[in-house]
Design an enzyme around this catalytic site. Structure first.
Site, PDB file in Angstrom:
ATOM      1  CD1 TRP A   1      -3.372  -0.367   1.499  1.00  0.00           C
ATOM      2  CD2 TRP A   1      -2.225  -2.262   1.245  1.00  0.00           C
ATOM      3  NE1 TRP A   1      -4.262  -1.414   1.547  1.00  0.00           N
ATOM      4  CE2 TRP A   1      -3.583  -2.595   1.386  1.00  0.00           C
ATOM      5  CE3 TRP A   1      -1.300  -3.308   1.053  1.00  0.00           C
ATOM      6  CZ2 TRP A   1      -4.053  -3.906   1.359  1.00  0.00           C
ATOM      7  CZ3 TRP A   1      -1.768  -4.613   1.029  1.00  0.00           C
ATOM      8  CH2 TRP A   1      -3.118  -4.903   1.175  1.00  0.00           C
TER       9      TRP A   1
ATOM     10  CB  ILE B   1       2.104  -0.932  -6.643  1.00  0.00           C
ATOM     11  CG1 ILE B   1       3.602  -1.215  -6.708  1.00  0.00           C
ATOM     12  CG2 ILE B   1       1.828   0.467  -6.079  1.00  0.00           C
ATOM     13  CD1 ILE B   1       4.338  -1.074  -5.390  1.00  0.00           C
ATOM     14  CE  LYS B   2      -5.776  -0.417  -1.187  1.00  0.00           C
ATOM     15  NZ  LYS B   2      -6.284  -0.568   0.199  1.00  0.00           N
ATOM     16  CD  GLN B   3      -0.648   5.511  -4.529  1.00  0.00           C
ATOM     17  OE1 GLN B   3      -1.408   5.924  -3.645  1.00  0.00           O
ATOM     18  NE2 GLN B   3       0.686   5.475  -4.383  1.00  0.00           N
TER      19      GLN B   3
END
Length: 352
Positions: A201, A238-240
Site C-alpha cells: 500500500w 502495488i496498491k495506490q
C-alpha cells in the site's frame, strides 16, 4: 453486467473515458496484464519458484482467473478506522468468517485482511481462497491521533497461516517513513525467502501535502514516486489511490521535477494520471491495483465502475475494494464486486 449497463453507469463521462487515446506513455511500451503475465515478467526475476507459484495462485483464482487482472477484497478497517465505524452499517462483518464468505461468493482473486481475522478461520479457508495477510497497521486508539504504521505480527506467522502473500502499508512522506521503509523492505525480503508474494500500500501522508484546499496526497506525481519507491523494495503488486490531481511537487515546492512530467508524460485526463502511476511501477512489471475508496452510498456503483475503467484503460491490473462492498447488504456487496470484474472481462473496454 452487460456493456450497455457499464455505459449507463458512466453517464456523461463515457465518451471521455472510453474513447480517450493516451499519448503520454504509449501502451506498446507497457507490460500489460495478460494470461501469460507471470511468465513474461517474473520468470526473469529473482523471485523463487514458491513466490511464482503463489503469484499464480492469486492470478488464477476467481472470476478473473487467467486474465492477468485482479479483484481483491481488503478489510483492515477494523483497525485502521475502528471496528464500530467500519462495521456499524453491516454488523455481520464483526465476525471475520463473513469477510471470507464475501470474497468467496464474489469470486475474488484473493482476500486481504488482518492476522487476527485470518488466524481465526485459517484451517477452514486457506485452501479455498488465497490469503494476503496485512502485517502492519495504523492503530487509531492513541489520542491525539498519530499516523504511523507499526508491525502487528511476523512474516513467519503469515506463512504459518497459509498465506499466498503479505501486504503492508508505508506512509511515504511521513515522519516515520524511513523506519517503515526499512521494516517493510526486510519483511518483504523474508516473505520472498519463504515463497510468499508481496503487496505494498504505497500511500503518501503529510499535512504539508495539503495546500490551498487541495490534498496533494493523491497527486499523480507524488503517488507515482511513492509507487517507484515501492517497486524498489521489491513489491510484486502495488496498491495506490487513484490520482485526482497533479502538480503536487510544484505546488508544494519540494522534490525534483522536470517540466516534461506535466506536459509530455501526463494530461488532465484521469486515465493519463493513472498511467503515470503505472509507468512508475516499472512500466507495469509490478501490477498496479487502485483502491476503491470510501463508501458514498447510492453513487458507489457508478463510481466503482468508473474507477475500474480508468485503471484498466490506463494499463492497471485491477481494483482492490473493501468499504463499498462490506458496508452494504451481503448480496449487494457481491454485486458491486462483480460489477468491477465485469469491466475487466468486457472486451469492448481496451487499454487507451
Amino acid at each position: 453486467m452487460a456493456y450497455n449497463e457499464i455505459l449507463e453507469l458512466l453517464g456523461k463521462d463515457a465518451d471521455s473515458l472510453l474513447n480517450h487515446k493516451s499519448e503520454t506513455f504509449p501502451k506498446e511500451t507497457l507490460h500489460l496484464p495478460s494470461p501469460d503475465f507471470i511468465d513474461r515478467i517474473f520468470l526473469d526475476s529473482n523471485r523463487n519458484p514458491q513466490v511464482i507459484r503463489n503469484l499464480a495462485a492469486i492470478h488464477n483464482h476467481g472470476r478473473l482467473a487467467g486474465t492477468g487482472y485482479m479483484s481483491i477484497l481488503p478489510v483492515d478497517q477494523g483497525i485502521e478506522h475502528t471496528a464500530g465505524a467500519s462495521f456499524a452499517k453491516n454488523p455481520l462483518y464483526f465476525d471475520p468468517e463473513n469477510i471470507l464468505k464475501l470474497a468467496i461468493e464474489a469470486e475474488c482473486n484473493a482476500v486481504a485482511t488482518t492476522f487476527g481475522n485470518l488466524a481465526m478461520v485459517a484451517r477452514k479457508y486457506a485452501h479455498k481462497i488465497p490469503f494476503i495477510v496485512k502485517i502492519n497497521h495504523n492503530e487509531l486508539l492513541t489520542f491525539p491521533t498519530k499516523y504511523n504504521q507499526i508491525m502487528f505480527g511476523s512474516v513467519d506467522d503469515a506463512w504459518n497461516l497459509g498465506a499466498a502473500a503479505v501486504g503492508a502499508t508505508i506512509y511515504f512522506g511521513s515522519e516515520e517513513a524511513d523506519r517503515q521503509i526499512i521494516e517493510v523492505s526486510k519483511a518483504f525480503e523474508r516473505a520472498h525467502e519463504l515463497g510468499m508474494a508481496t503487496v505494498l500500500w504505497c500511500y503518501t501522508r503529510n499535512n504539508a501535502f495539503k495546500k490551498d484546499g487541495i490534498n496533494y496526497e493523491t497527486s499523480a506525481d507524488i503517488t507515482g514516486q511513492a509507487n517507484h519507491l515501492g517497486v524498489t523494495i521489491q513489491a510484486d503488486i502495488i496498491k495506490q489511490k487513484l490520482p485526482d490531481v497533479n502538480g503536487g511537487f510544484t505546488k508544494i515546492g519540494f522534490g525534483k521535477t522536470d517540466p516534461l512530467m506535466y506536459s509530455k508524460l501526463s494530461t488532465d485526463n484521469p486515465i493519463d494520471l493513472c498511467r503515470y502511476q503505472v509507468a512508475n511501477c516499472y512500466m507495469g512489471r509490478a501490477g498496479l491495483i487502485n483502491s476503491g475508496g470510501e463508501s458514498a452510498g447510492a453513487s458507489d456503483f457508478a463510481e466503482t465502475v468508473k474507477n475500474a475503467v480508468i485503471n484498466k484503460r490506463a494499463g492497471g491490473s485491477g481494483l482492490i475494494m473493501g468499504r463499498k462492498a462490506f458496508q452494504r447488504p451481503f448480496d449487494e456487496g457481491v454485486k458491486i464486486i462483480r460489477a468491477v470484474q465485469d469491466v475487466y472481462l468486457a472486451n469492448e473496454i481496451t487499454v487507451a
